[in-house]
Each structure stands twice: as structure tokens, then as C-alpha cells.
Motif scaffolding. Structure first.
Motif, short mmCIF file in Angstrom:
data_model
loop_
_atom_site.label_atom_id
_atom_site.label_comp_id
_atom_site.label_asym_id
_atom_site.label_seq_id
_atom_site.Cartn_x
_atom_site.Cartn_y
_atom_site.Cartn_z
N LEU A 160 2.21 10.53 -2.88
CA LEU A 160 1.65 9.26 -2.39
C LEU A 160 2.40 8.06 -2.98
N HIS A 161 2.54 8.06 -4.30
CA HIS A 161 3.19 6.91 -4.97
C HIS A 161 4.65 6.76 -4.53
N GLN A 197 0.84 -1.20 0.00
CA GLN A 197 0.00 0.00 0.00
C GLN A 197 0.88 1.24 0.00
N TRP A 198 0.35 2.31 -0.56
CA TRP A 198 0.99 3.60 -0.42
C TRP A 198 0.47 4.26 0.85
N TYR A 199 1.26 5.14 1.41
CA TYR A 199 0.87 5.83 2.65
C TYR A 199 0.48 7.27 2.34
N ALA A 206 10.31 6.49 -11.60
CA ALA A 206 9.58 5.30 -12.06
C ALA A 206 8.43 4.94 -11.13
N ASN A 207 8.57 5.22 -9.83
CA ASN A 207 7.55 4.81 -8.85
C ASN A 207 6.18 5.39 -9.14
N THR A 208 6.13 6.64 -9.57
CA THR A 208 4.83 7.24 -9.87
C THR A 208 4.48 7.12 -11.36
N ALA A 209 5.49 7.07 -12.21
CA ALA A 209 5.23 6.94 -13.65
C ALA A 209 4.39 5.69 -13.93
N ILE A 210 4.77 4.60 -13.33
CA ILE A 210 4.08 3.34 -13.56
C ILE A 210 2.63 3.42 -13.08
N ALA A 211 2.45 4.00 -11.89
CA ALA A 211 1.10 4.13 -11.33
C ALA A 211 0.24 5.03 -12.20
N GLN A 212 0.78 6.17 -12.61
CA GLN A 212 -0.01 7.12 -13.40
C GLN A 212 -0.39 6.54 -14.77
#
Lengths: 453, 453
Positions: A237-238, A17-19, A114-120
Motif C-alpha cells: 500500500l505505502h 493518498q495511498w491506493y 523509505a516510502n514504507t519505512a517512514i509510514a511504519q
């Protein structure tokens, strides 16, 4: 010699989970405002720009948000990322402090982006979007997003700040390799860009301008959305996957950080490593200090004003309550392209205002000096942005030694510098200018917004 | 979607010894010869060039050699390296084969070269040496050695093949960052270099010339030794950490490789991943195939001759029994600078002659095509050298599909390409030449040595 210098987590230990720090903030951040009405903006008003799930995350007060399986699956190709004990650096410094760093440069993109790129990319694809527009400064975000979009079958159009486009041609080629289209910004593709080029044909560009251009294209087509690599709540968040892993890794060392440090552009890497530990301060009475490090040439946290301002140059975004230099700010051409943004994430801004976070501005050359010192001792050549975090980490260690104490220091090494070597060349040739923005200059930019109280 | 795409080892599982294949080879390699006497060279004769422990390793027939604590301690900052299952690549290919790759690009140097650099610098330091000279092609070896020497307090002088010096200025800066001095080769610093420049003022250089220059400097001073990044037995020995880790990682997958692939310059990364598995063929009756992939423009394994030849252009090394294009070979300016060497490691040469290893030559553009395909699906942008291994892995998968079977394919992704993006730019601009050396051209170079039987 056989001390544990690398602290690893197994795939099974990776957070699921993200916090979301909003759940634990004593003072919640003020809402973004519709510039026309000055009333809090509705989720629907953002729907032209972002997919609904990201808008939901942007406005959420839930403490933990599940990471989708498809995102986890790609995370697992490069996460959990390692934490290192910087034993060789400590030895070279002769410090009694213990220095740790979390290394986010080992993935395909070479940085934490990369952590947020993938999520977005994932959420956009899930809602039927076909094309994304975005901005990039140093190119780390653009590279990260290019592969992510390609992976999920989305087209990507990147507006790259012109000065970085010139300084870092390699990043453009990398984005092209992942099938993205890259345009130097300001460009003639947009009304915003044409307007600026007419006034300033030699404009070096800015993240604010590139954001305006990317948004202008996005709002014209329901199948195109816009994506931002920092600043916003859902981006931070991500990135909390970094800090949550770091919490588990620190536990394995038996140490706990007295101070946590991140370089600061829009706030995403700093938020990523800090937020889960700030929760420990709020909820479990820990006393860690958190230091956000910005360039003296772009000092929004240390000299900017906390006020409602636009996230972009043209005034297309909602008004955000944040520390800012004014949305018309044009930064000096320093080499940490990722740190040249006029504003600061809303969450970090509120936390800074409330005293949970400290800010510090540093000069370019001292930071490169620190980066070279780090490389010579720890091996990894850091991204210019990461050098700011390193320089502040060295400050902390030296200060503790002066005080006759020792600190446990953790910083985020947000990326490697293999694509930024020309900036090191300039540093060695003593050809890197230092620039400190004065309060007067800042105030002038802020007055120019017409938005201050 | 939650298949295991990354296979990790804990630090505790990391091998503590290097594997020496000489112990298990049915036909032992012939000895290096003293060019003057044509008799096997004595360890003492090599002492002007290498420290005694490396000479001992070069001539050893012990099966396992302990990795010193000081080397292990640095290995642990980036090892064990990850193995990946290339699920996205498999899907894009539509293959029934299972493709794995071992990724050696995650360390400070961006390639596998760190594995031997650290060991070589350590042994030199231990024997009181103060300065090292070496050659580098693409710059991966030079970068790896620069940090290793700096770590152990040794000076380093690097002769960089001139065409790479021009193609990859970033690598020079990186070496400088680690305190190394870098000279384009041929240079006026050495008699060998001056001689070549007199005849060919525009000489692009070659690894053979750069080796001669580095050796010429080394033999003049008892506190200076020479260091080689590939070809020699002790270099391959140090790289076997890759294959030994891969053996343990394959065990965790439940699969066992039908074919193992590495790109081939002097042989060190191919040896590293292959030798521990070749032992499994010899000792435990496994049937894995081993494919060494070289450029069609430098085809020593597929068109060269197995004979005694010099390792360098000027004839300063002992005569080595190996596949060679002749030590005067000047390669085409292809972008896989690490694969442009005229000779082949003695151990791989013997294993190829004895049928344990296969060789394959491939054209530059097809390999870049494969590298781009890989990057788009797996994320990591490969080094140009590694693209040759990828192209051959795709061949294996396609061939299996044609035959209606499936193979377990393992290849070594020896490095990342973040410092080689200009070669990708040329590929996209259709500006990468393909060159295939003919047998006639090869024979002419070999005749030029005057050494063939």
C-alpha cells in the motif's frame, strides 16, 4: 538533442493518498489464517506484533487511504521522484521501443524502502511504541527504517541476514550512523537463532530466519513491535505512491506503458509501481502487461506453489496464501540480497494466479550484464536487485524489435548500487555464479513444510 | 508540519549559461606564467594539454558563456538539483537561524563533479580528441569523468591517489564499470611516478603527483588531452550552474543568504555555489559572507602563501598565482580525499586576497561529528568532504544564537557518503586522527619550492 529525458512532478502534484488494490480486485485475497485453528486470524491476534493502524491497513478494503501529514512532510524531502526516458539506452540498443524508468534511488536510503519505512515508524510512534525490531537482507530496508525510527524517536534493532552482513558491511555502518543496532542473523540473541546455529553453525541466514528472530524479540515486550519491509499488504500500500506518481508522469509524456516491470523479492517495489496501473486495466480497460522478475535461484513465482505457508522460518507468522518455495528455503548466496525471500506478497500472488500479472525468472550474470549496460548508457549504477528489472526491460525491447513493433516499456529502478560495488567487481572478475533451482529442488522444500495440500 | 522543505526548479528554469566571475572582479586575477620565461603563458602553449575551447574559457573575460545543447541535454538528466530547507536540523540545533542546503549528490556520480565532467568530455570530443588522462583523489571526480567520457566515446585513464585507492576500492570499481582504466598513483607508468617511488616506495601519493603523471602521459600524444577536476577557471565556470540555480531557488523562499559555505579542496564546489552570489555583492550591493572551509591538515587558505606556484608536484603546469602549501606538499591521510590538494583556484585566491571571501580550517573529527548529526536529522549521509561545510554551517547557526540574532545560512552539500562508509566506521571506532598543520611546517614546504619571493 533537447528531448525531454526527465519527467518531473511538482510537490503540489504529489498524491495525498495511498491506493489499495483490494478494493478493485475481482477475486479478493484469501485471509491469513491462525496456524493453531486454521481460521482467519483476528486483528487482535496481530496486535502483539503490529500497531493497530497498520493492522487496519493490512485488512482494509478501502480504495484510498490518506497519507498523514507527518509522513507527507518527510516524503516531500525526496518525493515526487523523477521518471526518466532512457533515450541513451534506447539508442545503444537500437530499439524502436520507448523505455521509461522511475528512479527510487535518489533518497537518503538509496532505494524505494523509505516510502514504507517512514509510514511504519510514524504509526508505531503514534501508538506509543518505543522500540522496533526488523529484518534486512541487502540492507536497503534496514537503512531506510533506521533513519525513519531515529526521526520519530524510536529505537531499532535490525537482524541482518548473515551473508549480506558479510557482503555489505557498509550497510551496517550506515544503519549505525542512524542510531540502529545491527545483529547478523542467525544470532544467539534468540531461541530461534540459537537452535539454527546449533544445527548449522555456518548458516548464511535467510530473510525467513531473520524475520523469526525479530518477531521473537518483539512479542516479549508490549512497547516493542515488529516491522516488515515487504510482502504484507500495508507495505505494498505505502509503495503505491510510486505508481500513482508514475501514472501522472506517463500522462505528461503522452505515452502509456504497454508493459510495466519490477524486480521481485517480497513484492513491494513491484506492487508499488504496478498496482495503480493494474487498476487502469481493471477499471478503464487498459491492456498493460505486468512482469515481476525474480532470480532463477529463488523462483517462487515461476516454480513455487500457491498455498498457505508461513512468512518466516520458525512458523511464528500467520499462514499466508501465497506463492512460496517453502518457509525453510535457504537461498543461494546471490548478490541481490533483497530478492532471496521464499514467499511472495499475498496481493501479487492472487493477481498472478488470476492472470493480471506475469512472472519471469532470470539468471544473475545476465542481470549484471544488463545493469552494466544500463550504467554505461544512462549513468546511474543500479542496485543488484534493480538489474533484474533492467534485464527484463531489455528483453521486452528486443522482442518487440524482432516482432517488428515497438513497445512503451516502464520499469522501476528501485535503488542505486553505490553500496554494492563489490558485487560488480565479482561480475567483472567472472566470479558471480549462476544458479537455477530445479522443480525437484523446489518440491523438496515445499514437501518439507508439511503444509501442502 | 507542511512547510516547504524542498525548493525545486522546473527544467525550463534551468540556467542556459555559465557565469564567469572574471567579468565582475574589481581586481582581475594575475595571468598564469610560463615557468621558463616567467612571462604570461600563451593559449598555444596550453594546447598540448587542453582543447582550445577550454583554453578559451580559461582565459575568457566574457560574463556569460552558453552551455552547449549536448551538455544541457545530459545536465537535464539530473538537474536542476534540489535545494532543501534543513528544518529538522534547525529543530535539533534549537537555532533561530534558517539553514538551506543545495544537494549535488543526487546524480549518477554522487557529487557535483558531473557538472564539469560532462562539459570537459564534450569539448574534447568535439575537437577530435580520443583519450583523456586525469587524476582523482576521493574518486568522485574520476567517477564523474568516467561516465562522461564513455558517453562521448572517449577513452579515460585515471591516476588515483594511492591512499584513496586503498581507502575507497569501490570508486575504482565504479570507474571500471564506466569503462575507465584506473591506476594507483604514484605509478610505474610514468617517469614522475617511478622517480617518486624510488625515493619513497611507500608514498601515499598526492593530487599534485597524480596530476603530474596524468599530464606526462597526455603531452606524449596529440590525440590525448589532460583534464582537471577542480582549481582551474573553466572548472569553476562549469560549476556556477549550482549557484545560479541556487539564486533562483532562494528567490522562491523569500529568503536571501547572509552566509554561503562550501568545503574547499581546489575550489570548484565552493566557486560553484558562491560566484553568482558574489556577483550580487559586487553589482547589487548585497552583503552576503562567503566561507571556504578547508581541513586543518591542509590549510592553504588559512596558513598558505599567496604566490606563484605549480599546480602539480613535478612542475609541469604553468605557474599559477594562488594560495599554496607548496607543490611538494604531502598531505596527511585524512578521509576527505577531495580536500587534500596543496593549492587553491586562482579566482578564489584573488577573491580571498581582496576580502570577498573568508577562509576557515576545521579538524577532521569535528566535521564527521557534524556529518553524523546532519545524517540523523536530515537523512542524507554526506560525503566526508561535505562534512566540512556542514560543520561550518553549524558554527554559523550557533554563533548567531549566541549573539541573539538569526542568520540565513546556505551551504553546498557537494556529495553523498554512500561510498565512504568505512570512514564513518573509523569515526565511530574513535580511530580518525586529528591533525593540525603548524605555520612552521607550512613554511618549510613553501621554502622547499624555491619559488617564494
Amino acid at each position: 538533442m533537447n528531448k525531454n529525458t526527465k519527467i518531473l512532478l511538482s510537490e503540489r502534484e504529489m498524491p495525498r493518498q495511498w491506493y489499495n488494490i483490494v478494493a478493485d480486485m475481482p477475486n479478493k485475497p484469501s485471509p491469513p489464517l491462525d496456524p493453531a485453528t486454521r481460521k482467519p486470524i483476528s486483528p487482535e491476534a496481530l496486535a502483539a506484533v503490529f500497531p493497530m493502524e497498520l493492522i487496519r491497513q493490512e485488512m482494509s478494503a478501502e480504495r484510498y487511504i490518506d497519507i498523514p501529514d507527518e509522513v507527507l512532510s518527510l516524503y516531500k524531502t525526496f518525493r515526487p521522484s523523477p521518471m526518466h526516458r532512457a533515450l541513451n539506452l534506447e539508442k545503444a540498443l537500437g530499439t524502436k521501443s520507448r523505455i521509461y524508468y522511475k528512479y527510487e534511488g535518489g533518497n537518503y536510503s538509496g532505494s524505494h524502502k523509505a516510502n514504507t519505512a517512514i509510514a511504519q515508524a510514524y504509526y508505531n510512534k503514534k501508538e506509543g511504541i518505543r522500540r522496533i525490531t526488523t529484518e534486512t537482507g541487502a540492507g536497503q530496508w534496514g537503512s531506510a527504517m533506521s533513519f525513519a525510527c531515529n526521526h520519530f524517536g524510536l529505537e531499532l534493532l535490525v537482524f541482518m541476514v548473515n551473508v549480506s552482513f558479510q557482503q555489505k558491511p557498509g550497510r551496517k555502518i550506515m544503519m549505525n550512523t542512524y542510531n540502529a543496532k545491527v545483529v547478523p542473523s542467525p544470532s544467539t540473541m534468540t531461541a530461534v537463532g540459537r537452535q539454527i546455529l546449533e544445527k548449522y553453525p555456518d548458516s548464511p541466514g535467510s530473510l525467513g530466519i531473520a524475520i523469526s528472530e525479530a518477531m521473537e524479540i518483539a512479542v516479549q515486550d508490549p512497547y516493542t513491535k515488529y516491522s516488515l519491509g515487504s510482502v504484507l499488504n500495508h507495505v505494498s500500500l505505502h509503495q503505491t505512491i510510486i505508481g500513482q506518481e508514475a501514472l501522472l508522469q506517463m500522462e505528461k509524456t503522452g505515452d502509456y506503458p504497454d508493459v510495466i516491470i519490477g524486480c521481485f523479492g517480497g513484492g513491494s517495489n513491484f506492487s508499488g509501481i504496478s498496482f495503480p496501473f493494474i487498476r487502469e486495466n481493471i477499471v478503464n480497460g487498459k491492456k498493460t502487461r505486468f512482469v515481476a522478475v525474480e532470480p532463477s535461484s529463488c523462483p517462487k513465482l515461476t516454480k513455487g506453489r500457491f498455498m498457505y505457508d508461513f512468512g518466516d522460518s520458525a512458523g511464528m507468522t500467520p499462514l499466508l496464501p501465497m506463492y512460496t518455495l517453502g518457509h525453510n528455503f535457504i537461498p543461494e548466496k546471490i548478490h541481490a540480497g533483497g530478492l532471496r525471500y521464499h514467499g511472495a506478497g499475498v496481493l501479487v500472488s492472487q493477481l498472478l494466479k488470476d492472470g493480471f500479472v506475469e512472472a519471469k525468472a532470470k539468471m544473475q550474470r545476465e542481470c549484471f550484464e544488463a545493469g552494466v549496460f544500463f550504467a554505461r548508457n544512462e549513468g546511474i549504477l543500479p542496485a543488484p536487485e534493480s538489474n533484474y528489472a533492467i534485464a527484463a526491460a531489455l528483453d521486452e525491447a528486443r522482442q518487440a524489435d524482432i516482432e517488428g513493433t515497438s513497445r512503451v516499456i516502464l520499469f522501476n529502478l528501485s535503488g542505486h548500487g553505490h553500496m554494492d560495488v563489490t558485487s560488480y567487481e565479482r561480475f567483472f572478475a567472472d566470479n558471480l555464479p549462476d544458479h537455477e533451482m530445479t522443480q525437484e529442488e523446489v518440491d523438496k522444500f515445499i514437501a518439507g513444510t508439511g503444509l501442502q495440500d
